[in-house]
Design a protein around this motif. Structure first.
Motif, PDB file in Angstrom:
ATOM      1  N   THR A  64      42.067 -45.885  48.424  1.00  0.00           N
ATOM      2  CA  THR A  64      41.472 -45.622  49.735  1.00  0.00           C
ATOM      3  C   THR A  64      40.545 -46.760  50.126  1.00  0.00           C
ATOM      4  O   THR A  64      40.537 -47.191  51.290  1.00  0.00           O
ATOM      5  CB  THR A  64      40.706 -44.287  49.703  1.00  0.00           C
ATOM      6  OG1 THR A  64      41.598 -43.259  49.284  1.00  0.00           O
ATOM      7  CG2 THR A  64      40.152 -43.947  51.058  1.00  0.00           C
ATOM      8  N   GLN A  65      39.772 -47.265  49.175  1.00  0.00           N
ATOM      9  CA  GLN A  65      38.867 -48.388  49.435  1.00  0.00           C
ATOM     10  C   GLN A  65      39.654 -49.619  49.879  1.00  0.00           C
ATOM     11  O   GLN A  65      39.322 -50.254  50.880  1.00  0.00           O
ATOM     12  CB  GLN A  65      38.069 -48.706  48.162  1.00  0.00           C
ATOM     13  CG  GLN A  65      37.213 -49.930  48.241  1.00  0.00           C
ATOM     14  CD  GLN A  65      35.857 -49.661  48.827  1.00  0.00           C
ATOM     15  OE1 GLN A  65      35.429 -48.528  48.852  1.00  0.00           O
ATOM     16  NE2 GLN A  65      35.208 -50.694  49.305  1.00  0.00           N
ATOM     17  N   LYS A  66      40.717 -49.948  49.141  1.00  0.00           N
ATOM     18  CA  LYS A  66      41.515 -51.128  49.505  1.00  0.00           C
ATOM     19  C   LYS A  66      42.203 -50.949  50.847  1.00  0.00           C
ATOM     20  O   LYS A  66      42.318 -51.892  51.629  1.00  0.00           O
ATOM     21  CB  LYS A  66      42.547 -51.417  48.413  1.00  0.00           C
ATOM     22  CG  LYS A  66      41.928 -51.991  47.170  1.00  0.00           C
ATOM     23  CD  LYS A  66      42.970 -52.371  46.157  1.00  0.00           C
ATOM     24  CE  LYS A  66      42.301 -52.930  44.921  1.00  0.00           C
ATOM     25  NZ  LYS A  66      43.244 -53.521  43.995  1.00  0.00           N
ATOM     26  N   LYS A  67      42.654 -49.739  51.119  1.00  0.00           N
ATOM     27  CA  LYS A  67      43.302 -49.461  52.395  1.00  0.00           C
ATOM     28  C   LYS A  67      42.321 -49.665  53.551  1.00  0.00           C
ATOM     29  O   LYS A  67      42.662 -50.258  54.574  1.00  0.00           O
ATOM     30  CB  LYS A  67      43.829 -48.024  52.381  1.00  0.00           C
ATOM     31  CG  LYS A  67      44.708 -47.665  53.530  1.00  0.00           C
ATOM     32  CD  LYS A  67      45.271 -46.269  53.345  1.00  0.00           C
ATOM     33  CE  LYS A  67      46.145 -45.866  54.497  1.00  0.00           C
ATOM     34  NZ  LYS A  67      46.677 -44.514  54.333  1.00  0.00           N
ATOM     35  N   ALA A  68      41.083 -49.215  53.373  1.00  0.00           N
ATOM     36  CA  ALA A  68      40.060 -49.401  54.399  1.00  0.00           C
ATOM     37  C   ALA A  68      39.719 -50.882  54.578  1.00  0.00           C
ATOM     38  O   ALA A  68      39.541 -51.356  55.709  1.00  0.00           O
ATOM     39  CB  ALA A  68      38.813 -48.616  54.034  1.00  0.00           C
ATOM     40  N   GLU A  69      39.658 -51.624  53.469  1.00  0.00           N
ATOM     41  CA  GLU A  69      39.378 -53.056  53.561  1.00  0.00           C
ATOM     42  C   GLU A  69      40.484 -53.782  54.320  1.00  0.00           C
ATOM     43  O   GLU A  69      40.209 -54.662  55.138  1.00  0.00           O
ATOM     44  CB  GLU A  69      39.225 -53.645  52.162  1.00  0.00           C
ATOM     45  CG  GLU A  69      37.959 -53.224  51.448  1.00  0.00           C
ATOM     46  CD  GLU A  69      37.907 -53.696  50.005  1.00  0.00           C
ATOM     47  OE1 GLU A  69      38.889 -54.312  49.524  1.00  0.00           O
ATOM     48  OE2 GLU A  69      36.883 -53.440  49.347  1.00  0.00           O
ATOM     49  N   ARG A  70      41.730 -53.416  54.050  1.00  0.00           N
ATOM     50  CA  ARG A  70      42.845 -54.046  54.759  1.00  0.00           C
ATOM     51  C   ARG A  70      42.797 -53.734  56.247  1.00  0.00           C
ATOM     52  O   ARG A  70      43.053 -54.611  57.085  1.00  0.00           O
ATOM     53  CB  ARG A  70      44.170 -53.577  54.176  1.00  0.00           C
ATOM     54  CG  ARG A  70      44.453 -54.120  52.806  1.00  0.00           C
ATOM     55  CD  ARG A  70      45.822 -53.679  52.327  1.00  0.00           C
ATOM     56  NE  ARG A  70      45.894 -53.758  50.895  1.00  0.00           N
ATOM     57  CZ  ARG A  70      46.135 -52.747  50.080  1.00  0.00           C
ATOM     58  NH1 ARG A  70      46.370 -51.548  50.570  1.00  0.00           N
ATOM     59  NH2 ARG A  70      46.174 -52.912  48.785  1.00  0.00           N
ATOM     60  N   CYS A  72      40.172 -53.029  58.015  1.00  0.00           N
ATOM     61  CA  CYS A  72      39.053 -53.776  58.580  1.00  0.00           C
ATOM     62  C   CYS A  72      39.443 -55.246  58.791  1.00  0.00           C
ATOM     63  O   CYS A  72      39.141 -55.839  59.837  1.00  0.00           O
ATOM     64  CB  CYS A  72      37.847 -53.675  57.648  1.00  0.00           C
ATOM     65  SG  CYS A  72      36.359 -54.413  58.305  1.00  0.00           S
ATOM     66  N   LEU A  73      40.112 -55.817  57.816  1.00  0.00           N
ATOM     67  CA  LEU A  73      40.559 -57.202  57.936  1.00  0.00           C
ATOM     68  C   LEU A  73      41.542 -57.365  59.095  1.00  0.00           C
ATOM     69  O   LEU A  73      41.456 -58.332  59.862  1.00  0.00           O
ATOM     70  CB  LEU A  73      41.206 -57.664  56.623  1.00  0.00           C
ATOM     71  CG  LEU A  73      41.680 -59.102  56.571  1.00  0.00           C
ATOM     72  CD1 LEU A  73      40.505 -60.060  56.712  1.00  0.00           C
ATOM     73  CD2 LEU A  73      42.411 -59.358  55.267  1.00  0.00           C
ATOM     74  N   ARG A  74      42.457 -56.412  59.252  1.00  0.00           N
ATOM     75  CA  ARG A  74      43.395 -56.474  60.383  1.00  0.00           C
ATOM     76  C   ARG A  74      42.666 -56.450  61.711  1.00  0.00           C
ATOM     77  O   ARG A  74      42.998 -57.210  62.631  1.00  0.00           O
ATOM     78  CB  ARG A  74      44.385 -55.310  60.320  1.00  0.00           C
ATOM     79  CG  ARG A  74      45.540 -55.522  59.393  1.00  0.00           C
ATOM     80  CD  ARG A  74      46.628 -54.502  59.638  1.00  0.00           C
ATOM     81  NE  ARG A  74      46.164 -53.127  59.489  1.00  0.00           N
ATOM     82  CZ  ARG A  74      46.175 -52.438  58.361  1.00  0.00           C
ATOM     83  NH1 ARG A  74      46.619 -53.002  57.259  1.00  0.00           N
ATOM     84  NH2 ARG A  74      45.733 -51.194  58.331  1.00  0.00           N
ATOM     85  N   HIS A  76      39.569 -57.412  62.345  1.00  0.00           N
ATOM     86  CA  HIS A  76      38.879 -58.683  62.549  1.00  0.00           C
ATOM     87  C   HIS A  76      39.843 -59.796  62.934  1.00  0.00           C
ATOM     88  O   HIS A  76      39.537 -60.618  63.809  1.00  0.00           O
ATOM     89  CB  HIS A  76      38.094 -59.070  61.297  1.00  0.00           C
ATOM     90  CG  HIS A  76      36.893 -58.228  61.059  1.00  0.00           C
ATOM     91  ND1 HIS A  76      35.858 -58.118  61.960  1.00  0.00           N
ATOM     92  CD2 HIS A  76      36.556 -57.433  60.018  1.00  0.00           C
ATOM     93  CE1 HIS A  76      34.936 -57.301  61.487  1.00  0.00           C
ATOM     94  NE2 HIS A  76      35.342 -56.854  60.304  1.00  0.00           N
TER      95      HIS A  76
END
Length: 102
Positions: A64-70, A72-74, A76
């Motif tokens: 879930t953490q990595k999914k949220a980071e991805r 967020c990156l998308r 940005h």
């Protein structure tokens, strides 16, 4: 002769499941208990199950953490390069449908 008849009849009755053979199987160590099937005691098996559940929760949290980071990156990258949201994804999902692409 009586012994022969008795053994033949008792073996046939046991084959039908009426001769108490099921009780012997349960007493011999039936594998209906998952702890016994794994070769552990009940306490060890419960501890093992707790560890498995905790590890699964940790993996799910990391995913879930990595999914949220991805995500967020998308966001940005879309803002930085002024990309429209999801046009490329909709073309890949349904390239010939006018509902998605229209």
């Amino acid at each position: 002769m009586a012994f022969l008849m008795k053994t033949m009849i008792s073996s046939q009755v046991k084959n039908l499941g009426l001769g108490g053979r099921s009780e012997e199987k349960k007493e011999e160590g039936g594998t209906s208990d998952p702890a016994a099937a794994q070769g552990m005691t009940r306490e060890e098996y419960e501890e093992y199950q707790k560890q498995v559940i905790e590890e699964k929760m940790e993996r799910d949290a990391a995913f879930t953490q990595k999914k949220a980071e991805r995500a967020c990156l998308r966001v940005h990258l879309r803002e930085k390069y002024r990309l429209p949201k999801g046009t490329e994804n909709s073309l890949h999902i349904c390239p010939f449908s006018q509902e998605c692409c229209g």
